[in-house]
Design an enzyme around this catalytic site. Sequence first.
Site, PDB file in Angstrom:
ATOM      1  N   GLU A 254      -5.003  -9.546  -2.807  1.00  0.00           N
ATOM      2  CA  GLU A 254      -3.577  -9.741  -2.489  1.00  0.00           C
ATOM      3  C   GLU A 254      -2.980 -10.896  -3.282  1.00  0.00           C
ATOM      4  O   GLU A 254      -1.814 -10.845  -3.684  1.00  0.00           O
ATOM      5  CB  GLU A 254      -3.408  -9.971  -0.985  1.00  0.00           C
ATOM      6  CG  GLU A 254      -3.978  -8.874  -0.100  1.00  0.00           C
ATOM      7  CD  GLU A 254      -3.553  -7.476  -0.502  1.00  0.00           C
ATOM      8  OE1 GLU A 254      -2.416  -7.306  -0.995  1.00  0.00           O
ATOM      9  OE2 GLU A 254      -4.352  -6.533  -0.343  1.00  0.00           O
ATOM     10  N   TYR A 341      -6.979   2.606  -7.584  1.00  0.00           N
ATOM     11  CA  TYR A 341      -7.642   1.310  -7.372  1.00  0.00           C
ATOM     12  C   TYR A 341      -8.904   1.188  -8.219  1.00  0.00           C
ATOM     13  O   TYR A 341      -9.020   0.295  -9.063  1.00  0.00           O
ATOM     14  CB  TYR A 341      -8.001   1.135  -5.891  1.00  0.00           C
ATOM     15  CG  TYR A 341      -6.827   0.859  -4.996  1.00  0.00           C
ATOM     16  CD1 TYR A 341      -6.561  -0.428  -4.519  1.00  0.00           C
ATOM     17  CD2 TYR A 341      -5.967   1.874  -4.599  1.00  0.00           C
ATOM     18  CE1 TYR A 341      -5.485  -0.689  -3.690  1.00  0.00           C
ATOM     19  CE2 TYR A 341      -4.882   1.629  -3.768  1.00  0.00           C
ATOM     20  CZ  TYR A 341      -4.640   0.346  -3.317  1.00  0.00           C
ATOM     21  OH  TYR A 341      -3.573   0.095  -2.507  1.00  0.00           O
TER      22      TYR A 341
END
Length: 824
Positions: A254, A341
């Site tokens: 993040e 991803y």
Amino acid sequence: CRITYCFGYLFLLAFLVLLNGFCISLLIFSICICLFFFFFLVSFHIFVHYEFISTSCNILDQSYLCFQYRMLIASQMEPTYARTVYPCFDEPAMKATFDIRIIHDPSYVALSNMPAIDVSEMKDENGSVWAITTFNTSLKMSTYITAFVICDFDYVTRTERGKEIRIWARKEAVKNGYVDYALNITGPIFSFLEDLLNISYPLPKTDLVALPEFEAGAMENWGLMTFQESSLMYLPRDKFTGRKAVIAITTSHEIGHQWFGNLVTMSWWNDLWLNEGLASYFEYLGAAFVEPKLSLVIFHDHVIQPILSEDNEIGVRSLSASEDKIKGSSFLISLFDTITYNKGASITWMLSNFLTEKLFIRALTSYLKTFSFSNANQDDLWTHIQLVVDGQDEVQLPASVKKIMDSWTCQNGFPVLTLNLSTGTISQEQFLNKRNDNNTATYNKTWIVPISWMRNGSSQPLLWLDESSKMFPEVQVSESEYDWILLNVNLSGYYRVNYDELNLKRLARVLENDPKYVLMWSNMRLVFPSNRFGYIQIESALELTKYLAKEDEIFIWNMVLLNLIPDTWESTLKNYEVYPLLKKYLLKRMLPIYHYYAGLIRQNVDALENDYFAQVYLEKLFATACWLGLQDCLDLSSELYAKWMNSPEYNIPSLIRRTICCYGIAMGSDKEWNFAWDVYNQTNSTKEDKDILMFAMSCARESWLLYRYLQYGLSDTLPSSNCTSEVILYVMVKDIGQRIAWEFVTQNWPLLSERYGEESPSIQVHKLTSHMHFFQLQIFYNMTLEENEREDTTALLESAKFENTERRELLMEVADWLQKNIND
């Protein structure tokens, strides 16, 4: 939505007026009914947007948080939910600044992307007092990373390079120090990425919020990141679970988004990998910085290997696509997958390797600075990489960066390289699962492949394969058995390698002499999947296992055991001649590493607290040792299980808890089984405890205990019918449980069928076919199922029968090889 309700009920009201004419009493009654449902539904619509969080009140020293019902609001705007919160053009390229003000209960705190600049009060018409929190104007950003949280949480804080970092969580969690680890690593990861990318984080503060329930897992909102609690909290009971690694990796991901996604955002969702793929790559760099023991081996295990196992079917999409292929906002959700991803991160890893990390980071810095507070597509990234490549002489590429990288991002799949040592020829074809009938066609795809390689242990200059087949004189080998080639060193490229028999034998010989001479984990991760997908013979893969007695890396053992003894094959293997051969062959090689870890478990288990690989992989090693009948493993299970029974406050090390409980019960009697059942039914048992014990109780070796367990499954003693299904399957795959489970299912079929409905046949068929005669199953299904159900089940049965035939053939090949090599 409330406007929709209004129009809907106005329409209904008008319809009733026409229907009732001038019947005043009926009209008034109808209006009252409409208004009642109108206000009920509007109120319900508002209510469901609040998240009511609760959990069982458990004892704090057991690491459970006890609290009452509270209200919590947390936003999740990605990909296109901002439009449901405020009027906007909800597209990533339409960036703007945002002024946010939140009116809320004064006992709660309001958070948003920017720092609060004012908190005032107001009274509504009923005299109730409300707080008004006003936030500073945001930086220019996309709608999907705007965010707010309204909660009664507490926080811990620290300052990193003059900027405040706060971790918010439930008051009990903060008080008990559960978010201290996250606080300690967040600032250093920010600083690490600032230094690496040479771009400062532009916001004055960052809040990280641990949410009790959060379906997205984590979200990178600029200045207000949100996390599922399990991704941000480190509890005392997590000591041996690898939780620190999860927190470090998730937090680093993040934080990586603060540059890749927030500062520079993809122009459109078709290039989502520029956000998620790059963040997924940098998450491992950041995690390894704060936890140096987290080597990049976990990147290979968690990212590269899983996607190589998935990206081998015809219908898998490409990493990037044209904008017109993104149809509707609902389609966007499907883009948040492993292709975006894991493949995005793997392609980034390959790009960094063939450019060198120095040039790659230099290019990323240029890209980020040019498009700060703006948007970019993948061609923009290629352009900036090309500018860096053109400005130096160290790295020479065979084609433009765009041409090379488009071959990886704009077409699906990846290549397998086949090396012919005698001629020095390397060829490529798309890697497909040859065992899948749908993948039998030939596809003329080519990639521009960077080939890292070594010869006899020495690294060699990079090679490029830019056509379907090419001869490289430098990779030809002599007749010496010590002359060998290794391609794709460190798994630096997104492809597999298929070696010929000659090279595999030479590699196996080198490994036997010096297991550290070749990067074994690199080869094992390539050879066994190549066998599984039909590219090489199992004998060739097994040749590389002869050296394992000298192997002390737990993650390599895990990979070998997962391929040789899949969990779903355990009971099948015991029915064949291969079991005693496998037992003798493996135990001889497993003893050194087993005794090392068993010694630590007995004498100094705390030494494994920061050993991530042991935490993740030790279970399979011990489970296999006990399954193979290693007496020390069985004794250890009885010893630790008895210790737990005598002192319930004792915690069996979670690294091997599932195995210890299973074999502790297996080696015991009804006393051990009843203890597990009592603990299972205790109100303060966690879901993890229950899952482990539900499995462990099926390990009993007394037939009557298994039958009683199955009967419990039909009673009201289990929390749900889903548990009943799991109990049946757990028993069914055990050695002595097959016959008992079969008799139980057939005798209780009407009740099971009523409980599970149309799903009842399918929950059993795949497990049953591994252990029962097919004609028995077919007769049973013909007698019990309706005609439409029989057709579907027969198809499942035939598919499972084919898989079983393939499995038998493979086991025969393994048995033949073991018979010849058992004494090596």
